[in-house]
Design an enzyme around this catalytic site. Structure first.
Site, mmCIF file in Angstrom:
data_model
loop_
_atom_site.group_PDB
_atom_site.id
_atom_site.type_symbol
_atom_site.label_atom_id
_atom_site.label_comp_id
_atom_site.label_asym_id
_atom_site.label_seq_id
_atom_site.Cartn_x
_atom_site.Cartn_y
_atom_site.Cartn_z
ATOM 1 N N PHE A 170 2.311 -1.492 -1.884
ATOM 2 C CA PHE A 170 2.552 -1.268 -0.493
ATOM 3 C C PHE A 170 1.362 -0.657 0.268
ATOM 4 O O PHE A 170 1.350 -0.988 1.603
ATOM 5 C CB PHE A 170 3.599 -0.032 -0.325
ATOM 6 C CG PHE A 170 3.471 1.294 -0.249
ATOM 7 C CD1 PHE A 170 3.163 1.827 0.732
ATOM 8 C CD2 PHE A 170 3.203 1.817 -1.716
ATOM 9 C CE1 PHE A 170 3.034 3.458 0.596
ATOM 10 C CE2 PHE A 170 3.053 3.170 -1.646
ATOM 11 C CZ PHE A 170 2.635 4.088 -0.653
ATOM 12 N N LYS A 171 0.375 -0.062 -0.347
ATOM 13 C CA LYS A 171 -0.832 0.221 0.320
ATOM 14 C C LYS A 171 -1.567 -0.747 0.972
ATOM 15 O O LYS A 171 -2.380 -0.439 2.008
ATOM 16 C CB LYS A 171 -1.758 0.916 -0.714
ATOM 17 C CG LYS A 171 -1.231 2.047 -1.532
ATOM 18 C CD LYS A 171 -0.412 3.329 -0.595
ATOM 19 C CE LYS A 171 0.120 4.414 -1.422
ATOM 20 N NZ LYS A 171 -0.667 5.361 -2.279
ATOM 21 N N ASP A 172 -1.446 -1.925 0.536
ATOM 22 C CA ASP A 172 -2.283 -3.065 1.098
ATOM 23 C C ASP A 172 -1.521 -3.115 2.801
ATOM 24 O O ASP A 172 -2.557 -3.718 3.525
ATOM 25 C CB ASP A 172 -1.904 -4.408 0.540
ATOM 26 C CG ASP A 172 -2.198 -4.509 -1.003
ATOM 27 O OD1 ASP A 172 -3.478 -4.176 -1.041
ATOM 28 O OD2 ASP A 172 -1.733 -5.023 -1.928
#
Length: 463
Positions: A109-111
């Protein structure tokens, strides 16, 4: 839109300066001076927008110093690398809605935030002709996503600290096999909290920060949180279109950043759109103890199968505390100084307000493994350990008749050993992960000493 510190010690600054500042110069975290609101009419007009179009609408509420066309181009470029046209698609499984946040370059999800942040950095440096040294700590996924966002970019060097041996093997390889000249990985002999503490100490040394133009990619950077607000609004619109009036979200979190984005989204949307935020933790239950008991107190970091949540000091908690303290920066400063000295804060007198926003559940290792196995058997859908924590909490905390969106924060193949313990075999590796084992890797092992990190940056940083 201007930005201020949670500790009240800086003059209001514009968005672009806030992005480059990262951690506020008084040691606090940056927030909008006022939160905008979205009307029901605006929501109706956004109903059929693509993810990228919605991102432009939401983010532009907070950004007035980047031309709209440029902002739209940055957003399009950021999400052009995702392998799903909806960017964060939603699927219905087991009576819940699963929002898949792992379709970016590093399958986490950090992308969603870091692809955008990397492009914002590049845009700002292009305007000023400057340079920067990014310094960040990761408990697993932030590091690889940050590296993917800035690798090879002109005028940027990136230094990522991760706890040695405490990430999954694939998470470590995703960082250390990136051999671009501007990428430096430091494996810290300690915990994520040790690494994060060193990062904050170096940012609070203003002379060093200025000399090396330090930039932040951890969720201490407001732009990280802002990018994540978008997918809460996106999910709400999807379910509203199916007839839902109110929606709950279940968020596996250790650092409070992802669920704080949900808190901001709840404030933005008309009352009643987002009802409850279910805060899911693993055995590192710092945040669950805060919600359920009113005690924010450090404990010993426990190693789990969901390492990105193996945290006992949640950086973004300070942002929520600012609103809990009625936007009183002086009180927040006093609270954080007290916490730094004693390792605990008694906020039990504010529990009734906290419970208006959150429910919380701590999920054990046995429960996590059982959740992966049971969900796979019943739904033929594989959860990674972090998402399994969120799904278990959702099932235990949901309210009948109100849909719950569970945030799926990582591809299960990133945690093959944990998945194998649950279902008897490791998931098939996507090509991007399968090729990592054969790649050359590069990493520096370092003691948990900020002086050593400082020396490394002095030797390898841009000046």
């Amino acid at each position: 839109m201007r930005y201020i510190s949670t500790r009240g010690g800086i003059d209001p600054i514009p968005f672009r300066e806030a992005v480059m500042m990262g951690l506020a110069r008084d040691g606090g975290l940056l927030l909008p001076q006022t939160l905008p609101t979205i009307t029901a009419g605006q929501l109706a007009g956004w109903q059929n927008l693509s993810y990228q179009q919605l991102a432009a609408e939401v983010i532009s509420l907070f950004v007035d110093d980047i031309p709209r066309q440029v902002l739209e181009e940055l957003i399009e470029r950021s999400y052009g690398s995702f392998n799903h046209p909806q960017v964060t698609p939603i699927t219905r499984r087991g009576g819940l809605y699963i929002m898949e946040l792992f379709h970016g370059p590093t399958l986490a999800f950090k992308d969603v935030a870091l692809q955008l942040l990397g492009n914002l950095f590049e845009y700002q440096l292009g305007l000023t002709g400057g340079h920067m040294n990014i310094l960040g700590a990761t408990s697993g996924d932030t590091g690889s996503a940050a590296i993917a966002g800035v690798r090879g970019k002109k005028g940027i060097n990136i230094f990522i600290l991760h706890p040695h041996g405490r990430t999954s093997p694939i998470q470590a390889l995703q960082m250390t096999t990136v051999l671009d000249e501007n990428v430096f990985n430091l494996a810290v002999e300690g915990t994520f909290d040790d690494a994060q503490s060193m990062v904050k100490e170096l940012f609070n040394d203003l002379q060093f920060k200025d000399a090396f133009q330090l930039g932040a990619i951890n969720s201490i950077n407001w732009a990280r949180v802002l990018a994540q607000v978008v997918y809460y609004v996106y999910a709400y619109l999807k379910l509203q279109k199916q007839g839902a009036e109110a929606v709950d979200f279940s968020v596996p979190t250790g650092n409070f950043g992802d669920i704080f984005a949900g808190f901001v989204a709840k404030r933005l949307l008309p009352a009643g759109c987002i009802e409850t935020l279910i805060l899911a933790t693993n055995a590192n239950d710092l945040l669950t103890r805060f919600v359920n008991q009113g005690q924010y107190a450090k404990g010993e970091v426990k190693v789990t199968s969901s390492p990105s949540m193996d945290i006992q000091v949640a950086s973004n908690f300070e942002r929520y505390l600012y609103y809990l303290r009625d936007e009183d920066g002086a009180q927040v400063r006093a609270d954080m100084e007290s916490f730094a000295a004693s390792g605990s804060l008694d906020l039990s007198g504010l529990r009734s307000r906290v419970e208006q926003e959150f429910k919380s559940r701590s999920v054990s290792e046995a429960e996590t493994e059982a959740m992966i196995r049971d969900f796979y058997q019943a739904e033929e859908y594989l959860l990674d350990p972090h998402t399994a924590v969120g799904v278990k909490a959702a099932l235990d905390c949901r309210v009948d008749g109100r849909p719950v969106v569970c945030l799926a924060t990582a591809h299960p193949a990133k945690f093959g050993e944990a998945v194998a313990r649950a279902i008897g075999s490791e998931p098939e590796l996507p090509p991007a992960l399968a090729e990592l084992a054969d790649k050359e890797s590069r990493c520096e092992l370092i003691a948990a000493d900020p002086a050593l990190v400082r020396s490394f940056i002095e030797e390898h940083g841009l000046r």
